[in-house]
Design a protein around this motif. Structure first.
Motif, PDB file in Angstrom:
ATOM      1  N   SER A 136       0.994  -1.369   0.060  1.00 48.57           N
ATOM      2  CA  SER A 136      -0.036  -0.007  -0.181  1.00 48.57           C
ATOM      3  C   SER A 136       1.094   1.311  -0.020  1.00 48.57           C
ATOM      4  O   SER A 136       1.580   1.492   0.910  1.00 48.57           O
ATOM      5  N   MET A 171      -5.325  -7.172   8.349  1.00 42.46           N
ATOM      6  CA  MET A 171      -6.728  -6.922   8.008  1.00 42.46           C
ATOM      7  C   MET A 171      -6.735  -5.566   7.155  1.00 42.46           C
ATOM      8  O   MET A 171      -7.461  -5.731   5.809  1.00 42.46           O
ATOM      9  N   GLU A 174      -5.517  -6.289   3.606  1.00 45.64           N
ATOM     10  CA  GLU A 174      -6.028  -7.308   2.839  1.00 45.64           C
ATOM     11  C   GLU A 174      -7.515  -6.615   2.056  1.00 45.64           C
ATOM     12  O   GLU A 174      -7.887  -6.885   1.353  1.00 45.64           O
ATOM     13  N   HIS A 175      -7.796  -5.345   2.818  1.00 42.75           N
ATOM     14  CA  HIS A 175      -8.873  -4.758   2.621  1.00 42.75           C
ATOM     15  C   HIS A 175      -8.575  -3.122   2.367  1.00 42.75           C
ATOM     16  O   HIS A 175      -9.154  -2.238   2.854  1.00 42.75           O
ATOM     17  N   GLN A 178     -11.009   0.015   2.263  1.00 44.25           N
ATOM     18  CA  GLN A 178     -12.534  -0.264   2.915  1.00 44.25           C
ATOM     19  C   GLN A 178     -12.349   0.014   4.295  1.00 44.25           C
ATOM     20  O   GLN A 178     -11.617  -0.133   5.060  1.00 44.25           O
ATOM     21  N   LEU A 180     -13.399  -0.680   7.909  1.00 44.06           N
ATOM     22  CA  LEU A 180     -13.620  -1.815   8.829  1.00 44.06           C
ATOM     23  C   LEU A 180     -14.058  -1.544  10.247  1.00 44.06           C
ATOM     24  O   LEU A 180     -13.465  -0.379  10.588  1.00 44.06           O
ATOM     25  N   GLN A 184     -15.722  -5.887  13.267  1.00 43.03           N
ATOM     26  CA  GLN A 184     -15.152  -6.606  12.392  1.00 43.03           C
ATOM     27  C   GLN A 184     -13.626  -6.844  12.784  1.00 43.03           C
ATOM     28  O   GLN A 184     -12.995  -8.031  12.628  1.00 43.03           O
ATOM     29  N   ARG A 188     -12.230 -10.588  14.135  1.00 40.00           N
ATOM     30  CA  ARG A 188     -11.101 -11.392  13.266  1.00 40.00           C
ATOM     31  C   ARG A 188      -9.822 -11.179  13.779  1.00 40.00           C
ATOM     32  O   ARG A 188      -8.973 -12.007  13.782  1.00 40.00           O
ATOM     33  N   ARG A 226     -10.072   2.843   8.229  1.00 41.92           N
ATOM     34  CA  ARG A 226      -9.803   2.405   6.784  1.00 41.92           C
ATOM     35  C   ARG A 226      -8.063   2.685   6.538  1.00 41.92           C
ATOM     36  O   ARG A 226      -7.711   3.592   7.066  1.00 41.92           O
TER      37      ARG A 226
END
Length: 230
Positions: A136, A171, A174-175, A178, A180, A184, A188, A226
């Protein structure tokens, strides 16, 4: 899956061992902290179920020594101590989950299955190098070393993460982009239902911001967090 059970109460260790065997796992039981540390650091086990009140070396010390040795074995603490202070101490010390006695075996099994998911199919095929990292912007999450490499004007430097910080960072990576929710992230990363009074997610987001930069994780008011688009 090979599971090390460090428990000095014979009744509980027999109960857990029988349940694990019936569920298809291969358990090994030890009843003191020094042996637990020796076995857990050998690399021969996939997960450690660790009691805190062990003779010779308590579970918190076993956990601290494991992490200082560089071991990334998933650790589920099982103990009669259920105070907030003990829970935080265990999680910040590198535990992946925390279960209070008395407990139902089904709950322990669910937490073991949750921690076992990243290893599912690990031996089925070689992993390509590109699958070992998530990128990222100028940050690269290395899933082998469980660390982050940050690109700077003078090169790159590695940022070491605790077991919990790594799980949360994974987490987000991986997203990307997005939002979160706290629910969540708790489910997780910690494996338990969301408690509206808990601020543990906010605390660990703060830890990551200190290591990665204040602008890396964005707060979305009323929704969660996010990873910033870079």
């Amino acid at each position: 899956m090979r599971i090390l059970v460090a428990e000095d109460e014979p009744r509980i260790s027999r109960f857990v061992s029988r349940g694990l065997k019936a569920s298809g796992y291969t358990p090994t039981v030890v009843d003191d902290g020094i042996t637990a540390l020796d076995y857990a650091s050998s690399g021969d086990f996939d997960l450690l179920v660790l009691d805190v009140g062990l003779p010779r070396m308590d579970g918190f010390t076993v956990l601290r020594n494991l992490r200082e040795l560089g071991s990334t074995i998933p650790v589920i603490i099982v103990t009669a101590r259920d105070s907030v202070e003990d829970t935080v101490h265990g999680l910040e010390g590198g535990a992946d989950d925390y279960l209070s006695k008395p407990f139902r075996f089904e709950e322990l099994l669910a937490r073991i299955r949750l921690r076992a998911r990243p290893a599912a199919g690990a031996g089925s095929a070689p992993v390509e190098p590109s699958q070992d990292v998530l990128v990222s912007g100028g940050l690269t999450l290395n899933m082998r070393t469980r660390s982050i490499e940050a690109a700077t004007d003078t090169g790159t430097h590695r940022i070491e993460l605790s077991a919990r910080e790594y799980s949360m960072a994974l987490m987000f990576f991986e997203h990307p982009g997005q939002v979160l929710s706290r629910e969540q992230l708790l489910s997780r990363v910690w494996g338990y239902d969301y408690d509206g009074a808990s601020n543990v997610v906010d605390v660990y987001v703060g830890y990551l911001r200190k290591k990665l930069g204040a602008d890396v994780i964005v707060t979305v008011r009323g929704s969660g967090y996010r990873l910033a688009e870079r």
